[in-house]
Design an enzyme around this catalytic site. Structure first.
Site, PDB file in Angstrom:
ATOM      1  N   HIS A 117      -9.653   7.545   7.817  1.00  0.00           N
ATOM      2  CA  HIS A 117      -9.835   7.797   9.248  1.00  0.00           C
ATOM      3  C   HIS A 117     -10.550   9.143   9.421  1.00  0.00           C
ATOM      4  O   HIS A 117     -10.454  10.027   8.552  1.00  0.00           O
ATOM      5  CB  HIS A 117      -8.489   7.938   9.965  1.00  0.00           C
ATOM      6  CG  HIS A 117      -7.542   6.788   9.814  1.00  0.00           C
ATOM      7  ND1 HIS A 117      -7.798   5.528  10.296  1.00  0.00           N
ATOM      8  CD2 HIS A 117      -6.293   6.715   9.289  1.00  0.00           C
ATOM      9  CE1 HIS A 117      -6.759   4.736  10.063  1.00  0.00           C
ATOM     10  NE2 HIS A 117      -5.827   5.435   9.443  1.00  0.00           N
ATOM     11  N   GLY A 137       4.650   2.041  11.481  1.00  0.00           N
ATOM     12  CA  GLY A 137       4.451   0.796  12.204  1.00  0.00           C
ATOM     13  C   GLY A 137       5.655   0.390  13.033  1.00  0.00           C
ATOM     14  O   GLY A 137       5.575  -0.516  13.869  1.00  0.00           O
ATOM     15  N   THR A 186       0.828  -1.221   0.000  1.00  0.00           N
ATOM     16  CA  THR A 186       0.000   0.000   0.000  1.00  0.00           C
ATOM     17  C   THR A 186       0.855   1.260   0.000  1.00  0.00           C
ATOM     18  O   THR A 186       0.675   2.158  -0.825  1.00  0.00           O
ATOM     19  CB  THR A 186      -0.926  -0.016   1.231  1.00  0.00           C
ATOM     20  OG1 THR A 186      -1.713  -1.211   1.191  1.00  0.00           O
ATOM     21  CG2 THR A 186      -1.837   1.188   1.241  1.00  0.00           C
ATOM     22  N   ILE A 187       1.778   1.356   0.920  1.00  0.00           N
ATOM     23  CA  ILE A 187       2.603   2.565   1.026  1.00  0.00           C
ATOM     24  C   ILE A 187       3.736   2.526  -0.001  1.00  0.00           C
ATOM     25  O   ILE A 187       3.994   3.510  -0.703  1.00  0.00           O
ATOM     26  CB  ILE A 187       3.177   2.710   2.457  1.00  0.00           C
ATOM     27  CG1 ILE A 187       2.039   2.772   3.496  1.00  0.00           C
ATOM     28  CG2 ILE A 187       4.088   3.944   2.545  1.00  0.00           C
ATOM     29  CD1 ILE A 187       1.077   3.915   3.341  1.00  0.00           C
ATOM     30  N   ARG A 214     -10.222   3.696  10.449  1.00  0.00           N
ATOM     31  CA  ARG A 214     -10.769   2.662   9.551  1.00  0.00           C
ATOM     32  C   ARG A 214     -10.220   1.298  10.000  1.00  0.00           C
ATOM     33  O   ARG A 214      -9.087   1.188  10.447  1.00  0.00           O
ATOM     34  CB  ARG A 214     -10.418   2.987   8.088  1.00  0.00           C
ATOM     35  CG  ARG A 214      -8.908   2.995   7.774  1.00  0.00           C
ATOM     36  CD  ARG A 214      -8.459   1.580   7.445  1.00  0.00           C
ATOM     37  NE  ARG A 214      -7.055   1.479   7.156  1.00  0.00           N
ATOM     38  CZ  ARG A 214      -6.132   1.058   8.014  1.00  0.00           C
ATOM     39  NH1 ARG A 214      -6.441   0.789   9.273  1.00  0.00           N
ATOM     40  NH2 ARG A 214      -4.877   0.901   7.618  1.00  0.00           N
ATOM     41  N   CYS A 241       0.089   7.463   9.596  1.00  0.00           N
ATOM     42  CA  CYS A 241      -0.861   8.329   8.880  1.00  0.00           C
ATOM     43  C   CYS A 241      -1.602   9.263   9.823  1.00  0.00           C
ATOM     44  O   CYS A 241      -1.717  10.466   9.572  1.00  0.00           O
ATOM     45  CB  CYS A 241      -1.841   7.472   8.095  1.00  0.00           C
ATOM     46  SG  CYS A 241      -2.584   6.156   9.076  1.00  0.00           S
ATOM     47  N   GLY A 292      -0.695   9.947  20.558  1.00  0.00           N
ATOM     48  CA  GLY A 292      -0.252  11.085  21.381  1.00  0.00           C
ATOM     49  C   GLY A 292       1.247  11.029  21.629  1.00  0.00           C
ATOM     50  O   GLY A 292       1.992  11.967  21.283  1.00  0.00           O
ATOM     51  N   GLN A 339      -5.502   7.228   4.927  1.00  0.00           N
ATOM     52  CA  GLN A 339      -4.404   6.462   5.526  1.00  0.00           C
ATOM     53  C   GLN A 339      -3.415   5.941   4.492  1.00  0.00           C
ATOM     54  O   GLN A 339      -2.226   5.814   4.779  1.00  0.00           O
ATOM     55  CB  GLN A 339      -4.976   5.286   6.335  1.00  0.00           C
ATOM     56  CG  GLN A 339      -5.547   4.113   5.535  1.00  0.00           C
ATOM     57  CD  GLN A 339      -6.955   4.365   5.019  1.00  0.00           C
ATOM     58  OE1 GLN A 339      -7.563   5.374   5.333  1.00  0.00           O
ATOM     59  NE2 GLN A 339      -7.484   3.414   4.243  1.00  0.00           N
TER      60      GLN A 339
HETATM   61  N1  LIG Z   1      -1.668   1.097   5.132  1.00  0.00           N
HETATM   62  C1  LIG Z   1      -1.725   2.183   5.853  1.00  0.00           C
HETATM   63  O1  LIG Z   1      -2.799   2.743   6.022  1.00  0.00           O
HETATM   64  C2  LIG Z   1      -0.512   2.778   6.450  1.00  0.00           C
HETATM   65  C3  LIG Z   1       0.585   2.021   6.773  1.00  0.00           C
HETATM   66  N2  LIG Z   1       1.664   2.595   7.385  1.00  0.00           N
HETATM   67  C4  LIG Z   1       2.817   1.796   7.749  1.00  0.00           C
HETATM   68  O2  LIG Z   1       3.546   1.492   6.567  1.00  0.00           O
HETATM   69  C5  LIG Z   1       4.178   0.213   6.699  1.00  0.00           C
HETATM   70  C6  LIG Z   1       3.732  -0.654   5.534  1.00  0.00           C
HETATM   71  O3  LIG Z   1       2.339  -0.798   5.600  1.00  0.00           O
HETATM   72  P1  LIG Z   1       1.474  -1.186   4.314  1.00  0.00           P
HETATM   73  O4  LIG Z   1       2.029  -0.569   3.091  1.00  0.00           O
HETATM   74  O5  LIG Z   1       0.066  -0.940   4.669  1.00  0.00           O
HETATM   75  O6  LIG Z   1       1.713  -2.746   4.273  1.00  0.00           O
HETATM   76  P2  LIG Z   1       1.365  -3.757   3.070  1.00  0.00           P
HETATM   77  O7  LIG Z   1       1.147  -5.075   3.712  1.00  0.00           O
HETATM   78  O8  LIG Z   1       0.325  -3.192   2.186  1.00  0.00           O
HETATM   79  O9  LIG Z   1       2.702  -3.771   2.232  1.00  0.00           O
HETATM   80  C7  LIG Z   1       3.870  -4.300   2.738  1.00  0.00           C
HETATM   81  C8  LIG Z   1       4.641  -4.916   1.593  1.00  0.00           C
HETATM   82  O10 LIG Z   1       5.853  -5.432   2.109  1.00  0.00           O
HETATM   83  C9  LIG Z   1       6.128  -6.668   1.471  1.00  0.00           C
HETATM   84  N3  LIG Z   1       6.932  -7.474   2.382  1.00  0.00           N
HETATM   85  C10 LIG Z   1       6.544  -8.340   3.347  1.00  0.00           C
HETATM   86  N4  LIG Z   1       7.612  -8.843   3.980  1.00  0.00           N
HETATM   87  C11 LIG Z   1       8.693  -8.290   3.395  1.00  0.00           C
HETATM   88  C12 LIG Z   1      10.088  -8.421   3.569  1.00  0.00           C
HETATM   89  N5  LIG Z   1      10.603  -9.230   4.496  1.00  0.00           N
HETATM   90  N6  LIG Z   1      10.907  -7.715   2.769  1.00  0.00           N
HETATM   91  C13 LIG Z   1      10.409  -6.891   1.795  1.00  0.00           C
HETATM   92  N7  LIG Z   1       9.093  -6.747   1.580  1.00  0.00           N
HETATM   93  C14 LIG Z   1       8.255  -7.441   2.363  1.00  0.00           C
HETATM   94  C15 LIG Z   1       4.803  -7.265   1.133  1.00  0.00           C
HETATM   95  O11 LIG Z   1       5.016  -7.906  -0.088  1.00  0.00           O
HETATM   96  P3  LIG Z   1       4.815  -9.433  -0.321  1.00  0.00           P
HETATM   97  O12 LIG Z   1       3.395  -9.521  -0.766  1.00  0.00           O
HETATM   98  O13 LIG Z   1       5.775  -9.701  -1.381  1.00  0.00           O
HETATM   99  O14 LIG Z   1       5.102 -10.189   0.946  1.00  0.00           O
HETATM  100  C16 LIG Z   1       3.911  -6.047   0.914  1.00  0.00           C
HETATM  101  O15 LIG Z   1       3.823  -5.738  -0.460  1.00  0.00           O
HETATM  102  C17 LIG Z   1       3.796  -0.292   8.093  1.00  0.00           C
HETATM  103  O16 LIG Z   1       4.801   0.125   8.995  1.00  0.00           O
HETATM  104  C18 LIG Z   1       2.499   0.466   8.381  1.00  0.00           C
HETATM  105  O17 LIG Z   1       2.254   0.616   9.764  1.00  0.00           O
HETATM  106  C19 LIG Z   1       1.720   3.940   7.620  1.00  0.00           C
HETATM  107  C20 LIG Z   1       0.689   4.749   7.274  1.00  0.00           C
HETATM  108  C21 LIG Z   1      -0.541   4.207   6.727  1.00  0.00           C
HETATM  109  O1  LIG Z   2      -0.634   4.188  10.386  1.00  0.00           O
HETATM  110  C1  LIG Z   2      -1.799   3.849  10.368  1.00  0.00           C
HETATM  111  O2  LIG Z   2      -2.681   4.024  11.385  1.00  0.00           O
HETATM  112  P1  LIG Z   2      -2.318   4.533  12.862  1.00  0.00           P
HETATM  113  O3  LIG Z   2      -1.840   5.964  12.721  1.00  0.00           O
HETATM  114  O4  LIG Z   2      -3.613   4.469  13.594  1.00  0.00           O
HETATM  115  O5  LIG Z   2      -1.246   3.633  13.427  1.00  0.00           O
HETATM  116  C2  LIG Z   2      -2.310   3.075   9.225  1.00  0.00           C
HETATM  117  O6  LIG Z   2      -3.651   3.390   8.960  1.00  0.00           O
HETATM  118  C3  LIG Z   2      -2.115   1.613   9.506  1.00  0.00           C
HETATM  119  O7  LIG Z   2      -2.967   1.255  10.543  1.00  0.00           O
HETATM  120  P2  LIG Z   2      -3.143  -0.280  10.923  1.00  0.00           P
HETATM  121  O8  LIG Z   2      -2.151  -0.546  12.027  1.00  0.00           O
HETATM  122  O9  LIG Z   2      -4.567  -0.377  11.391  1.00  0.00           O
HETATM  123  O10 LIG Z   2      -2.888  -1.086   9.684  1.00  0.00           O
END
Ligand SMILES: NC(=O)C1=CN([C@@H]2O[C@H](COP(=O)(O)OP(=O)(O)OC[C@H]3O[C@@H](n4cnc5c(N)ncnc54)[C@H](OP(=O)(O)O)[C@@H]3O)[C@@H](O)[C@H]2O)C=CC1
Ligand SMILES: O=C(OP(=O)(O)O)[C@H](O)COP(=O)(O)O
Length: 337
Positions: free
Chosen positions: A220, A110, A11-12, A168, A140, A195, A301
Site C-alpha cells: 500500500h 478484518g 498470509t498473516i 493494493r 495493516c 480513520g 500489508q
Molecule cells: N493479507 C493482508 O494484507 C492482511 C490481512 N489482515 C487481516 O488478517 C486476517 C487474515 O487475513 P489473511 O492472512 O490475509 O487471510 P488468508 O486467507 O491468507 O489466510 C486465512 C487462513 O485461514 C484459514 N481458515 C479459513 N477458515 C478457517 C477456519 N474456519 N478456521 C481456521 N482457519 C481457517 C485459511 O486456511 P484454509 O486454506 O485451510 O481454509 C487460510 O490459510 C483478516 O482479518 C485480514 O483482514 C490484516 C493485515 C493485512
Molecule cells: O488490512 C488490510 O488492509 P486495510 O487496512 O485497508 O483493511 C489488508 O491489506 C487486507 O486488506 P483486504 O481487505 O483488501 O484484504
C-alpha cells in the site's frame, strides 16, 4: 515460556507462527487449517504441529498424507494465548471457542472493533491490552498510520490528520482477486474504515481517511498530511521518525523509487519472504509547510502487523512492558535495514 497457538495459517498466520518460533520467550504449540493445501504441507515440514480447524474435514488431511496433531479445540486448550488469523468474520465466529477454553485470543484487523476488549498497536497503547481476553491487532494500514501518529502526537501534538490510502488490490497469492485492471475509490464513501480504526487507538485524534484500491499486489502507499500543533522543521520530523524502531526513513541515496525496489531491497537484505515489517517513509517526501507536515509512506500489508501480534501476545500475558517487548521482538526478528 509462553505457549502460543495460531488458528488460520494463511498470509498473516504463517508469518506470525514463524515470528513466534523466533522469540526467546515463546513456543509454538501448533497451527490450525481447514484444508491440506501447500501451506499445510509446509507447516508440517517446518515441524509445526498441525491441527484441523473443522473436524469433518480432518479426513482430507489423511487422504493427502498430511499428519494431524489433533483438532483445533486441543490446540486452544494447550495454548496460553491464541492468535486468530482466519479470514475476516471467522474470528468473530471463533470467539466462543476461545472463551470455552478460557484462552485469551488476538484477532486481526478484518474483525470489528466491538468484538474485543481493546484494539492494539504496540507503540501507542500496549498497556491497554494488559490481561485482556480479546484483543484486535488493527489492520495493516491502521498499524502504519498509528506508528506515524504516536511519535508526532507525543512530540508536537496533532490538530488533524488527512490521509489518502492507495491500497493494493490483493496480495500476490490472492488469485481470486484478479486478474484486475481498475482503480476504485474503496470505499466510495468517506471516511474509509481506517480513520475510525485509528481512533480505537487514539480516541481524541482528528483524522480523515480516504481509500482507493489499485491493480497492484506489492504494497500500500499512503499520502499523508498532518497539521501539527507545535513548530516543526522537516529535518526535526525526519530525525524523530528515524529514531523510531518501526519507521524506516528511506535514504535518498538508495534510489528506491517505488514498492518494487523496496521489495527487492528487502529480499537483498535477506528478509524472510521479502517482508518489510516497518513503515517505509520516503526521506525526500518529508516536508513542512507552515504547520502542515506532508510525506509518502509504503506499507507492506502482509507483514507490518506481524511484530504487533508478537507484542500483543506479551501484552495480554503481562510478561513484559511495551519497551521490553518491542525490543525483544525486534531483536528476534532482525528489525533494522
Ligand atoms: N493479507 C493482508 O494484507 C492482511 C490481512 N489482515 C487481516 O488478517 C486476517 C487474515 O487475513 P489473511 O492472512 O490475509 O487471510 P488468508 O486467507 O491468507 O489466510 C486465512 C487462513 O485461514 C484459514 N481458515 C479459513 N477458515 C478457517 C477456519 N474456519 N478456521 C481456521 N482457519 C481457517 C485459511 O486456511 P484454509 O486454506 O485451510 O481454509 C487460510 O490459510 C483478516 O482479518 C485480514 O483482514 C490484516 C493485515 C493485512
Ligand atoms: O488490512 C488490510 O488492509 P486495510 O487496512 O485497508 O483493511 C489488508 O491489506 C487486507 O486488506 P483486504 O481487505 O483488501 O484484504
Amino acid at each position: 515460556m509462553l505457549s502460543v497457538g495460531v488458528n488460520g495459517y494463511g498470509t498473516i498466520g504463517k508469518r506470525v507462527a514463524d515470528a513466534v518460533v523466533a522469540q526467546p520467550d515463546m513456543e509454538l504449540v501448533g497451527v490450525a487449517k481447514t484444508r491440506p493445501n501447500y501451506e499445510a504441507g509446509r507447516a508440517v515440514k517446518n515441524g509445526y504441529p498441525l491441527y484441523a480447524a473443522i473436524e469433518e474435514r480432518a479426513e482430507k488431511f489423511d487422504a493427502a498424507d498430511i499428519d494431524l496433531a489433533g483438532l483445533v479445540e486441543e490446540l486452544v486448550e494447550e495454548a496460553d494465548v491464541m492468535v486468530d488469523a482466519t479470514p475476516s468474520g471467522i474470528g468473530a465466529e471463533n470467539k466462543s471457542l476461545y472463551e470455552e477454553h478460557d484462552t485469551p485470543a488476538l484477532y486481526q484487523g478484518g474483525e470489528d472493533a466491538d468484538l474485543v476488549d481493546t484494539s492494539f498497536n504496540a507503540r501507542a497503547n500496549f498497556a491497554d491490552a494488559a490481561g485482556a481476553d480479546h484483543v484486535r491487532v488493527v489492520s495493516c494500514n491502521t498499524t502504519g498510520l498509528s506508528r506515524l501518529v504516536a511519535p508526532l502526537e507525543e512530540e508536537y501534538g496533532i490538530e488533524k490528520v488527512r490521509a489518502t490510502l492507495v491500497r493494493r488490490g490483493g496480495d500476490p497469492a490472492q488469485t481470486d482477486r484478479g486478474p484486475i485492471n481498475d482503480i476504485l475509490p474503496n470505499p466510495r464513501t468517506i471516511p474509509s474504515h481506517h480513520g475510525p480504526d485509528v481512533q480505537t487507538i487514539f480516541p481524541d485524534l482528528a483524522i480523515d481517511t480516504l481509500g482507493l484500491k489499485v491493480p497492484a499486489t506489492l504494497m500500500h502507499t499512503h499520502s499523508i498530511n498532518v497539521s501539527l500543533n507545535g513548530d516543526a522543521t522537516a529535518d526535526e520530523v525526519r530525525e524523530l521518525l528515524e529514531s523510531q524502531s518501526r519507521t524506516f526513513v528511506i535514504p535518498e541515496h538508495l534510489d528506491i523509487d517505488g514498492a518494487g525496489k523496496l521489495k527487492e531491497f528487502a529480499l537483498d537484505a535477506g528478509r524472510p519472504r521479502g517482508d518489510l515489517w516497518e513503515n517505509c517513509i520516503w526521506g525526500e517526501s518529508i516536508s513542512v509547510e507552515g504547520d502542515d507536515l506532508y510525506l509518502f509512506q509504503a506499507i507492506h500489508q502482509e507483514s507490518d502487523v506481524v511484530p504487533e501480534n508478537v507484542d500483543a501476545i506479551r501484552a495480554v500475558a503481562e510478561t513484559a512492558d511495551a519497551d521490553e517487548s518491542i525490543e525483544t521482538t525486534n531483536d528476534a526478528l532482525g528489525m533494522g535495514l
